[in-house]
Design a protein around this motif. Structure first.
Motif, PDB file in Angstrom:
ATOM      1  N   LEU A   1      -9.708   6.501   0.436  1.00  0.00           N
ATOM      2  CA  LEU A   1      -8.418   6.579   1.141  1.00  0.00           C
ATOM      3  C   LEU A   1      -7.590   5.289   1.086  1.00  0.00           C
ATOM      4  CD1 LEU A   1      -9.324   8.881   4.180  1.00  0.00           C
ATOM      5  CD2 LEU A   1      -8.197   9.463   2.021  1.00  0.00           C
ATOM      6  N   PRO A   2      -8.200   4.095   1.294  1.00  0.00           N
ATOM      7  CA  PRO A   2      -7.343   2.893   1.301  1.00  0.00           C
ATOM      8  C   PRO A   2      -6.562   2.739  -0.007  1.00  0.00           C
ATOM      9  CG  PRO A   2      -9.500   2.381   2.212  1.00  0.00           C
ATOM     10  CD  PRO A   2      -9.593   3.777   1.655  1.00  0.00           C
ATOM     11  N   LYS A   3      -7.218   3.011  -1.152  1.00  0.00           N
ATOM     12  CA  LYS A   3      -6.521   2.795  -2.432  1.00  0.00           C
ATOM     13  C   LYS A   3      -5.586   3.948  -2.788  1.00  0.00           C
ATOM     14  CE  LYS A   3      -9.403  -0.719  -4.227  1.00  0.00           C
ATOM     15  NZ  LYS A   3     -10.113  -1.339  -5.293  1.00  0.00           N
ATOM     16  N   ILE A   4      -5.816   5.112  -2.172  1.00  0.00           N
ATOM     17  CA  ILE A   4      -4.844   6.203  -2.352  1.00  0.00           C
ATOM     18  C   ILE A   4      -3.544   5.808  -1.662  1.00  0.00           C
ATOM     19  CG2 ILE A   4      -4.232   8.525  -1.545  1.00  0.00           C
ATOM     20  CD1 ILE A   4      -7.042   9.447  -2.132  1.00  0.00           C
ATOM     21  N   ILE A   5      -3.649   5.403  -0.391  1.00  0.00           N
ATOM     22  CA  ILE A   5      -2.389   5.174   0.328  1.00  0.00           C
ATOM     23  C   ILE A   5      -1.689   3.883  -0.107  1.00  0.00           C
ATOM     24  CG2 ILE A   5      -2.876   6.667   2.302  1.00  0.00           C
ATOM     25  CD1 ILE A   5      -3.807   4.384   3.883  1.00  0.00           C
ATOM     26  N   SER A   6      -2.460   2.923  -0.646  1.00  0.00           N
ATOM     27  CA  SER A   6      -1.779   1.707  -1.115  1.00  0.00           C
ATOM     28  C   SER A   6      -1.196   1.909  -2.520  1.00  0.00           C
ATOM     29  CB  SER A   6      -2.765   0.540  -1.152  1.00  0.00           C
ATOM     30  OG  SER A   6      -3.725   0.775  -2.180  1.00  0.00           O
ATOM     31  N   GLY A   7      -1.546   3.037  -3.161  1.00  0.00           N
ATOM     32  CA  GLY A   7      -1.050   3.288  -4.514  1.00  0.00           C
ATOM     33  C   GLY A   7      -1.805   2.499  -5.572  1.00  0.00           C
ATOM     34  N   GLU A   8      -2.939   1.868  -5.185  1.00  0.00           N
ATOM     35  CA  GLU A   8      -3.693   1.107  -6.193  1.00  0.00           C
ATOM     36  C   GLU A   8      -4.493   2.033  -7.101  1.00  0.00           C
ATOM     37  OE1 GLU A   8      -5.247  -2.887  -4.264  1.00  0.00           O
ATOM     38  OE2 GLU A   8      -4.885  -1.383  -2.732  1.00  0.00           O
ATOM     39  N   GLU A   9      -4.802   3.233  -6.635  1.00  0.00           N
ATOM     40  CA  GLU A   9      -5.444   4.246  -7.494  1.00  0.00           C
ATOM     41  C   GLU A   9      -4.615   5.516  -7.446  1.00  0.00           C
ATOM     42  OE1 GLU A   9     -10.086   2.680  -7.327  1.00  0.00           O
ATOM     43  OE2 GLU A   9      -9.485   4.270  -5.969  1.00  0.00           O
ATOM     44  N   ILE A  10      -4.182   5.922  -8.624  1.00  0.00           N
ATOM     45  CA  ILE A  10      -3.291   7.082  -8.722  1.00  0.00           C
ATOM     46  C   ILE A  10      -4.142   8.334  -8.981  1.00  0.00           C
ATOM     47  CG2 ILE A  10      -1.323   8.052 -10.010  1.00  0.00           C
ATOM     48  CD1 ILE A  10      -0.618   5.502  -8.449  1.00  0.00           C
ATOM     49  N   TRP A  11      -3.728   9.441  -8.385  1.00  0.00           N
ATOM     50  CA  TRP A  11      -4.489  10.689  -8.491  1.00  0.00           C
ATOM     51  C   TRP A  11      -3.667  11.789  -9.151  1.00  0.00           C
ATOM     52  CZ3 TRP A  11      -9.221  12.091  -5.526  1.00  0.00           C
ATOM     53  CH2 TRP A  11      -9.909  10.958  -5.102  1.00  0.00           C
ATOM     54  N   CYS A  12      -4.405  12.706  -9.788  1.00  0.00           N
ATOM     55  CA  CYS A  12      -3.757  13.892 -10.358  1.00  0.00           C
ATOM     56  C   CYS A  12      -4.479  15.130  -9.834  1.00  0.00           C
ATOM     57  CB  CYS A  12      -3.778  13.835 -11.881  1.00  0.00           C
ATOM     58  SG  CYS A  12      -5.449  13.859 -12.582  1.00  0.00           S
TER      59      CYS A  12
ATOM     60  N   GLY B   1       2.407  -2.254  -1.637  1.00  0.00           N
ATOM     61  CA  GLY B   1       1.813  -0.991  -1.195  1.00  0.00           C
ATOM     62  C   GLY B   1       0.650  -1.245  -0.255  1.00  0.00           C
ATOM     63  N   ARG B   2      -0.154  -2.265  -0.574  1.00  0.00           N
ATOM     64  CA  ARG B   2      -1.320  -2.531   0.261  1.00  0.00           C
ATOM     65  C   ARG B   2      -0.894  -2.993   1.668  1.00  0.00           C
ATOM     66  NH1 ARG B   2      -6.475  -6.295  -1.108  1.00  0.00           N
ATOM     67  NH2 ARG B   2      -6.659  -4.888  -2.853  1.00  0.00           N
ATOM     68  N   GLU B   3       0.154  -3.838   1.717  1.00  0.00           N
ATOM     69  CA  GLU B   3       0.614  -4.300   3.037  1.00  0.00           C
ATOM     70  C   GLU B   3       1.152  -3.135   3.874  1.00  0.00           C
ATOM     71  OE1 GLU B   3       1.720  -8.895   1.739  1.00  0.00           O
ATOM     72  OE2 GLU B   3       3.237  -7.326   1.546  1.00  0.00           O
ATOM     73  N   LEU B   4       1.918  -2.259   3.209  1.00  0.00           N
ATOM     74  CA  LEU B   4       2.444  -1.094   3.931  1.00  0.00           C
ATOM     75  C   LEU B   4       1.301  -0.220   4.429  1.00  0.00           C
ATOM     76  CD1 LEU B   4       5.380   0.007   1.615  1.00  0.00           C
ATOM     77  CD2 LEU B   4       5.588  -0.459   4.056  1.00  0.00           C
ATOM     78  N   ALA B   5       0.281  -0.047   3.539  1.00  0.00           N
ATOM     79  CA  ALA B   5      -0.862   0.803   3.905  1.00  0.00           C
ATOM     80  C   ALA B   5      -1.612   0.195   5.081  1.00  0.00           C
ATOM     81  CB  ALA B   5      -1.787   0.972   2.698  1.00  0.00           C
ATOM     82  N   GLU B   6      -1.825  -1.121   5.035  1.00  0.00           N
ATOM     83  CA  GLU B   6      -2.599  -1.759   6.106  1.00  0.00           C
ATOM     84  C   GLU B   6      -1.855  -1.719   7.445  1.00  0.00           C
ATOM     85  OE1 GLU B   6      -5.355  -4.551   3.234  1.00  0.00           O
ATOM     86  OE2 GLU B   6      -3.755  -5.516   4.368  1.00  0.00           O
ATOM     87  N   ALA B   7      -0.518  -1.682   7.374  1.00  0.00           N
ATOM     88  CA  ALA B   7       0.258  -1.600   8.621  1.00  0.00           C
ATOM     89  C   ALA B   7       0.279  -0.167   9.158  1.00  0.00           C
ATOM     90  CB  ALA B   7       1.686  -2.068   8.367  1.00  0.00           C
ATOM     91  N   GLY B   8      -0.198   0.794   8.349  1.00  0.00           N
ATOM     92  CA  GLY B   8      -0.193   2.195   8.786  1.00  0.00           C
ATOM     93  C   GLY B   8       1.134   2.884   8.511  1.00  0.00           C
ATOM     94  N   TYR B   9       2.015   2.248   7.702  1.00  0.00           N
ATOM     95  CA  TYR B   9       3.347   2.803   7.507  1.00  0.00           C
ATOM     96  C   TYR B   9       3.452   3.761   6.311  1.00  0.00           C
ATOM     97  CZ  TYR B   9       5.126  -0.486  11.000  1.00  0.00           C
ATOM     98  OH  TYR B   9       5.369  -1.162  12.163  1.00  0.00           O
ATOM     99  N   VAL B  10       2.367   3.916   5.540  1.00  0.00           N
ATOM    100  CA  VAL B  10       2.447   4.872   4.423  1.00  0.00           C
ATOM    101  C   VAL B  10       2.210   6.284   4.958  1.00  0.00           C
ATOM    102  CG1 VAL B  10       1.481   5.565   2.205  1.00  0.00           C
ATOM    103  CG2 VAL B  10       1.709   3.144   2.749  1.00  0.00           C
ATOM    104  N   VAL B  11       1.194   6.425   5.824  1.00  0.00           N
ATOM    105  CA  VAL B  11       0.881   7.745   6.396  1.00  0.00           C
ATOM    106  C   VAL B  11       0.774   7.573   7.926  1.00  0.00           C
ATOM    107  CG1 VAL B  11      -0.218   8.889   4.439  1.00  0.00           C
ATOM    108  CG2 VAL B  11      -1.526   7.230   5.745  1.00  0.00           C
ATOM    109  N   PRO B  12       1.904   7.285   8.582  1.00  0.00           N
ATOM    110  CA  PRO B  12       1.832   6.943  10.009  1.00  0.00           C
ATOM    111  C   PRO B  12       1.203   8.043  10.860  1.00  0.00           C
ATOM    112  CG  PRO B  12       4.129   6.993   9.230  1.00  0.00           C
ATOM    113  CD  PRO B  12       3.275   7.208   8.040  1.00  0.00           C
TER     114      PRO B  12
END
Ligand code: FAD
Length: 411
Positions: free
Chosen positions: A95-106, A28-39
């Motif tokens: 934001l970084p941990k939201i998009i990498s999925g490292e911190e989950i939100w409700c 998830g972190r790699e995808l987030a850092e590439a900008g591919y989670v929320v392009p």
């Protein structure tokens, strides 16, 4: 369809493919850092992708079997709001941990007495120096027990007009004074919680936007939905689709009973209408227009369609649909082995159990409630699309049902 996906040698495709070749199994972190989670977000979170560029990325990730982090409320709701109205410090922290999925939100919005009429919420946030003291209760907090943070709306000014006295907060779920009681739904899953706030002290830095601006922020997400091309799954875009059910029946030799055939044909037509309507919305987005009524009716139709898919699956299965571990695949196989004739199938093709269908069947009544009930969605279409008169305001302190009852009694 008045648009084509760019060709296989489009440079934007080749970029994604090159990246996937270097990162064949991205975290998830790699995808987030590439900008591919929320392009479609700006850098450093996204790559400012146009709608077409988003579709290319979706297409390439899907082709490579890569899925984005599962953090629906974080990525779909909390993130866009923090991006739009959060401070720079909030954006950098969350934001970084939201998009990498490292911190989950409700999401902590609904209350026992404030669902459709959400602005009637009563949870209080009282300013005390550089903190807010929160008291009250939220309900239907989906996945709250597995989340690190929640987006919370609470009343900061009880004297202001209903929609104006609400503020928007980030709330850690492990903070002192916050407790969650599980709510087990009829699928037997622990999906929801009731969340209690007893003198929870939130630092002022956890407020998003200005005090009193919470209602506007609660609606920000609506304008931030990602371009969706292929969400034909019957459970809010996930889960099996009408096509999956029809494939199962077809692969099993087809339906013999004419009423069942009629039901399945109607299901296919409904799925086609939804698919074409999705393409209309997409076509408007890609040509830079704001999608019109077609976007408003999509949720209403898709929610009801999901229920129809599950009802048809249950009809195919028969009474066994009530049993845990049953579903069209497993039940069809069992029925064929026992010599039942309505549906002929090749038993070797189906696994014995299929909890997805069983779960979907029991979950499907919720489709027309969550995210705005079927009635509320129709009100929105009536007022905002068809231009019909607004419905009368609720009577002070009463729910919709109580207002209606009191009017009927008064007549
Ligand atoms: C699967 C699921 C997940 C959810 N997850 C979350 C979550 O994570 N966080 C969260 O905060 N909430 C969540 N909710 C709560 C959801 O937002 C509310 O259930 C929804 O807004 C309806 O509110 P209510 O349940 O209080 O029903 P009510 O608003 O009390 O409605 C009761 C009935 O009255 C009808 N009604 C109400 N108002 C009107 C009107 N003006 N005109 C006509 N009919 C009307 C409704 O259609 C419904 O049939 C979730 C709900 C579901 C089903």
């Amino acid at each position: 369809m008045d648009f084509d996906l760019p060709s296989q040698d489009d440079p934007r495709r080749l970029d994604v493919r090159r990246w996937l070749a270097d990162n064949p199994d991205p975290t998830g972190r790699e995808l987030a850092e590439a900008g591919y989670v929320v392009p479609h977000w700006p850098a450093p979170y996204g790559i400012d992708a146009s709608p077409m560029h988003q579709l290319i990325i979706d297409d390439e990730l899907a082709r490579a079997g890569v899925t984005r982090p599962a953090n629906a409320i974080g990525i779909g709701w909390a993130g866009p709001t923090i991006l739009a109205a959060g401070t720079e410090a909030q954006q950098r922290r969350y934001l970084p941990k939201i998009i990498s999925g490292e911190e989950i939100w409700c999401q902590m919005f609904s209350e026992p007495d404030a669902g459709s009429d959400l602005a009637a919420l009563a949870t209080r946030a009282v300013r005390d120096g550089d903190q807010y003291v929160i008291n009250g209760s939220k309900i239907w907090t989906s996945g709250g027990h597995g989340s690190q943070f929640g987006i919370l709306i609470a009343r900061t000014d009880p004297d202001a007009a209903k929609h104006r006295g609400i503020s928007y907060f980030i709330c850690p779920t492990d903070i002192d004074g916050l407790t969650m009681e599980p709510i087990i739904d009829m699928t037997t899953a622990h999906s929801f919680n009731q969340t209690f706030f007893d003198d929870v002290r939130l630092p002022v830095e956890m407020r998003v936007g200005e005090e009193g601006d919470g209602w506007r922020l609660a609606k920000v997400t609506l304008s931030n939905e990602r371009v969706q091309l292929s969400s034909s799954g019957s459970l809010w875009g996930a889960g099996p689709s009408a096509g999956d059910l029809l494939d199962l029946v077809r692969a099993g030799g087809g339906a013999v009973d004419p009423r069942r055939r009629q039901q399945l044909a109607a299901l296919h037509c409904e799925a086609e209408v939804l698919r074409l309507n999705r393409l209309r919305t997409l076509s408007a987005t890609l040509s830079g227009k704001t999608p019109g009524p077609e976007a408003s009716i999509q949720k209403i139709m898709a929610d009801e369609h999901g229920q129809h898919v599950m009802a048809a699956a249950a009809a195919v299965v028969g009474p066994e649909a009530m049993l845990s571990g049953s579903g069209p695949a497993g039940a069809l196989a069992k029925r064929a082995r026992s010599g039942a004739t309505e549906i002929k199938i090749d038993t070797s093709r189906f696994p014995d159990v299929d909890p997805v269908w069983h779960y979907g069947f029991l979950f499907s009544p919720a489709l027309t409630l969550g995210g705005g009930t079927f009635a509320v969605q129709r009100n929105i279409v009536a007022e905002q699309v068809l231009g019909l008169p607004r419905e009368p305001n609720l009577q002070q302190g009463m729910t919709w049902a109580e207002t209606m009852r009191s009017r009927t009694t008064a007549r």
